[in-house]
Scaffold this motif. Structure first.
Motif, PDB file in Angstrom:
ATOM      1  N   VAL A 191      15.050  37.054   6.087  1.00 38.33           N
ATOM      2  CA  VAL A 191      16.174  37.861   6.549  1.00 38.33           C
ATOM      3  C   VAL A 191      16.457  38.986   5.556  1.00 38.33           C
ATOM      4  O   VAL A 191      16.754  40.112   5.951  1.00 38.33           O
ATOM      5  CB  VAL A 191      17.412  36.968   6.776  1.00 38.33           C
ATOM      6  CG1 VAL A 191      18.577  37.812   7.218  1.00 38.33           C
ATOM      7  CG2 VAL A 191      17.121  35.920   7.814  1.00 38.33           C
ATOM      8  N   SER A 192      16.312  38.697   4.247  1.00 42.04           N
ATOM      9  CA  SER A 192      16.585  39.767   3.280  1.00 42.04           C
ATOM     10  C   SER A 192      15.514  40.850   3.365  1.00 42.04           C
ATOM     11  O   SER A 192      15.815  42.032   3.197  1.00 42.04           O
ATOM     12  CB  SER A 192      16.679  39.210   1.862  1.00 42.04           C
ATOM     13  OG  SER A 192      15.447  38.703   1.457  1.00 42.04           O
ATOM     14  N   CYS A 238      16.336  43.144   6.290  1.00 41.10           N
ATOM     15  CA  CYS A 238      17.319  44.203   5.996  1.00 41.10           C
ATOM     16  C   CYS A 238      16.599  45.458   5.547  1.00 41.10           C
ATOM     17  O   CYS A 238      16.900  46.569   6.013  1.00 41.10           O
ATOM     18  CB  CYS A 238      18.252  43.790   4.866  1.00 41.10           C
ATOM     19  SG  CYS A 238      19.229  42.378   5.219  1.00 41.10           S
ATOM     20  N   THR A 260      22.241  37.019   6.294  1.00 37.08           N
ATOM     21  CA  THR A 260      22.502  37.328   7.701  1.00 37.08           C
ATOM     22  C   THR A 260      23.617  38.360   7.826  1.00 37.08           C
ATOM     23  O   THR A 260      23.511  39.325   8.590  1.00 37.08           O
ATOM     24  CB  THR A 260      22.874  36.053   8.460  1.00 37.08           C
ATOM     25  OG1 THR A 260      21.962  35.035   8.101  1.00 37.08           O
ATOM     26  CG2 THR A 260      22.819  36.274   9.943  1.00 37.08           C
ATOM     27  N   LEU A 273      22.303  41.622   7.020  1.00 42.12           N
ATOM     28  CA  LEU A 273      21.504  42.172   8.117  1.00 42.12           C
ATOM     29  C   LEU A 273      22.410  42.794   9.171  1.00 42.12           C
ATOM     30  O   LEU A 273      22.158  43.907   9.650  1.00 42.12           O
ATOM     31  CB  LEU A 273      20.656  41.066   8.732  1.00 42.12           C
ATOM     32  CG  LEU A 273      19.674  41.488   9.809  1.00 42.12           C
ATOM     33  CD1 LEU A 273      18.541  42.262   9.202  1.00 42.12           C
ATOM     34  CD2 LEU A 273      19.133  40.287  10.544  1.00 42.12           C
TER      35      LEU A 273
END
Lengths: 446, 184
Positions: A186-187, A190, A372, A375
């Motif tokens: 998830v990172s 981004c 999250t 994001l």
């Protein structure tokens, strides 16, 4: 690129690209081990390996040339990892009798494979055609995919060893790797969102732009942007967990599991595990440098092109910097990698190992929500930038972040107060009064 | 029917040249077939699972050679990296080993199963192969399955199925949390 290189068959070109990546990586591994031991020694106020490779010449030997007599050649122990390697080669290779032989032999190879395959999309310089090994449009996904294969080496070695501690280590590791992959993915997402591409080369190019689109003299390293900084912290923690390094080295926690998944491995097989871990460290360092620290550019985030344009009287000096920025790119890249590796060692030297429940709650309850939220904020920001322009977008994304933070706090407040320890670990620090003491068993019998 | 069979039995080999690409494909395909056989042939559950891992990985390699990088990498992320790890996890926790005592030497099920398998294979092959025989395109067009195109397709033409699937996954997650968080 030189003409002879362009005229080569693509297969040879690919082979050269692979060698240019794997060769330096393999050379880095022993240096890395030496570096870690020396830095650890420094942190722990001891000397560390500093002897192997030192040559002291005798003062009165006729075979020693005049100018060398009494001189000392110091190598600061750089030969130590090679000595260790020779030792591991020559040790007896024990295969316990009740192991699952095929898988037992396969596991070290599977542990080494992802470490080397991981860097296939990693650009170490501005030289098109020489790097990266494959400039495909799925660079970041490739990293996710290959790092998820790292589980197999550990799990299979744990299973094949037919040893309960190894199995526990393997199972712990698979749980750990699966949990931390999420935060990592998830990172990275981004950064992929804000870059608009999954290619690592595009990420480096995107970081050449002006900072936040506003400050023209500073380049837009992802770690300098708000969302990039959060993503960088999450990624760094996940990176340490993915390489099974302290403080996340639960799979080989020696005070609980002997040596975890590689308890039953000796000699070269153990060395292969070791090599895999250190190569993975170096490659993850490279990924971090590429995604967050401006890739192969000079380690100062300055846009030389802009300075040369805006300050014509400095253009003479700046041209040297531009030259260095381009031609010394591999050196800058390596420098960044070594800084990150120093961070790895720093963490190992200062942090105590996490407990298993702490590890899980850090991964699932802290890193994943932060990543999250990050994001969502990045996505909102990008959308608003298209709709309302950069200024209002920045303000509104800050508001989004604040709103999400308030919601997060409100939700966590709703939960009853948590116990930070397992009930059965509870120790009453206040002495129980004799009157309240439970009845002794003898009294019950009587 | 006879025509179809002839097409399967004697493919027109005129259009094929033995190139490096073809050899590479043959190696990958052969490895995929062997590992697929290994999945059902091994008695040991862990070996079978590993064969399946290899099979998925090699399939991803075939996708790569066909210019479908996104597809290949999704295969690795989802199947090789996530689902098969869980398979292995479960197999190890249950400690499944070869059921040595339950092996029947003259098991009629083996013969029947193999026959049915061959019949199934022939039926599928008769349907699928004739259409593929004349195709000589070595791969998809460049950028055919790129992340941009896939994303655009998902969020324009297939947005309702996509969202429906994501809600389905959400239900799955909530359900598993409910199951795991049962109060004692």
């Amino acid at each position: 690129m030189a003409e002879w290189y362009d005229n080569l068959h693509p297969v040879w070109q690919a082979l050269i690209r692979v060698l240019l990546f794997v060769g330096p990586l393999l050379t880095m591994v022993p240096a890395l081990i030496w570096f870690e031991r020396r830095v650890l020694g420094w942190f722990q106020d001891r000397i560390g390996p500093n002897r192997v490779g030192n040559i002291t010449f005798q003062k009165k030997d006729k075979w020693v040339p005049e100018f060398l007599r009494g001189k000392k050649i110091r190598l600061f122990g750089l030969i130590q990892p090679i000595a260790d390697g020779i030792k591991l080669f020559l040790k007896e290779d024990i295969t316990p009798s009740s192991v699952d032989k095929v898988i037992y032999f396969l596991a070290p190879a599977l542990a080494l494979f992802p470490a080397f395959a991981l860097g296939a999309t990693l650009p170490w310089g501005p030289f098109k055609g020489l790097t990266p090994v494959a400039d495909v449009n799925i660079g970041v996904l490739w990293i996710m995919a290959i790092s998820s294969l790292g589980v197999y080496g550990v799990v299979l070695s744990g299973y094949a060893s037919n040893n309960k501690y190894s199995l526990l280590g393997g199972l712990r590791s698979s749980a750990q790797l699966i949990s931390y992959e999420l935060g990592m993915g998830v990172s990275l997402a981004c950064i992929a969102l804000s870059t608009g591409s999954l290619k690592l080369t595009d990420m480096v190019t995107a970081q050449e732009g002006p900072l936040w689109g506003v400050v023209p003299a500073v380049s837009n390293w992802n770690i300098l942007t708000p969302h990039g900084a959060i993503a960088a912290v999450v990624f760094a923690i996940c990176m340490v967990a993915e390489t099974n390094r302290a403080p996340f080295d639960l799979p080989e926690a020696e005070n609980e599991l002997v040596a975890g998944y590689h308890t039953e491995y000796s000699s070269m097989k153990f060395a292969v595990f070791f090599m895999g871990e250190y190569a993975a460290m170096a490659v993850y360092g490279g990924i971090f440098a590429t995604v967050f620290l401006g890739g192969w550019h000079m380690p100062i985030p300055v846009r030389w092109d802009y300075i040369a344009e805006s300050q014509p009287m400095l253009s003479g000096v700046v041209s040297y910097f531009q030259w260095a920025d381009f031609w010394m790119a591999p050196a800058w890249f390596l420098l960044k990698v070594w800084i990150i590796i120093f961070g790895f060692v720093w963490l190992r030297a200062t942090m105590p190992r996490l407990r298993y429940d702490q590890l899980m709650s850090l991964g699932w309850k802290t890193l994943l929500p932060i990543a999250t939220v990050n994001l969502i904020v990045v996505a909102t920001w990008l959308l608003l930038q298209e709709v309302a322009g950069p200024g209002p977008a920045l303000a509104l994304s800050v508001c989004t972040f604040a709103a999400l933070w308030i919601i997060f706090r409100a939700v966590t407040r709703l939960e009853p107060a948590k116990e930070n320890f397992l009930p059965n670990r509870e120790i009453s620090m206040v002495e129980v009064k004799p009157a309240e003491k439970p009845e002794a068993p003898e009294a019950a019998v009587a | 029917m006879l025509n179809l069979f002839a097409a399967v039995a004697a493919p027109k080999m005129a259009g094929f040249a033995i190139t490096g690409e073809l050899l590479f494909f043959a190696a990958l395909a052969g490895l995929a077939m062997l590992s697929a056989v290994g999945v059902v042939a091994f008695n040991n559950a862990v070996r079978s699972a590993l064969c399946l891992v290899l099979n998925f990985f090699v399939l991803a390699g075939i996708y790569f050679t066909l210019n479908a990088e996104m597809m290949g990498i999704t295969q690795v992320v989802v199947y090789t990296g996530a689902i098969m790890v869980l398979f292995l996890f479960v197999i190890m926790l249950l400690n499944l080993s070869a059921p040595a005592l339950l092996q029947d030497k003259n098991d009629p099920k083996t013969a029947v199963g193999m026959t049915l398998g061959m019949v199934m294979f022939t039926l599928v092959a008769l349907q699928v192969l004739p259409g593929l025989m004349s195709k000589t395109e070595p791969g998809a067009v460049d950028g055919y399955g790129s992340p941009v195109n896939v994303g655009r397709a998902l969020f324009t033409g297939f947005v309702i199925p996509f969202e429906a699937v994501s809600i389905l996954l959400l239900i799955g997650i909530v359900g598993s949390i409910l199951l795991a968080k049962r109060r004692f």
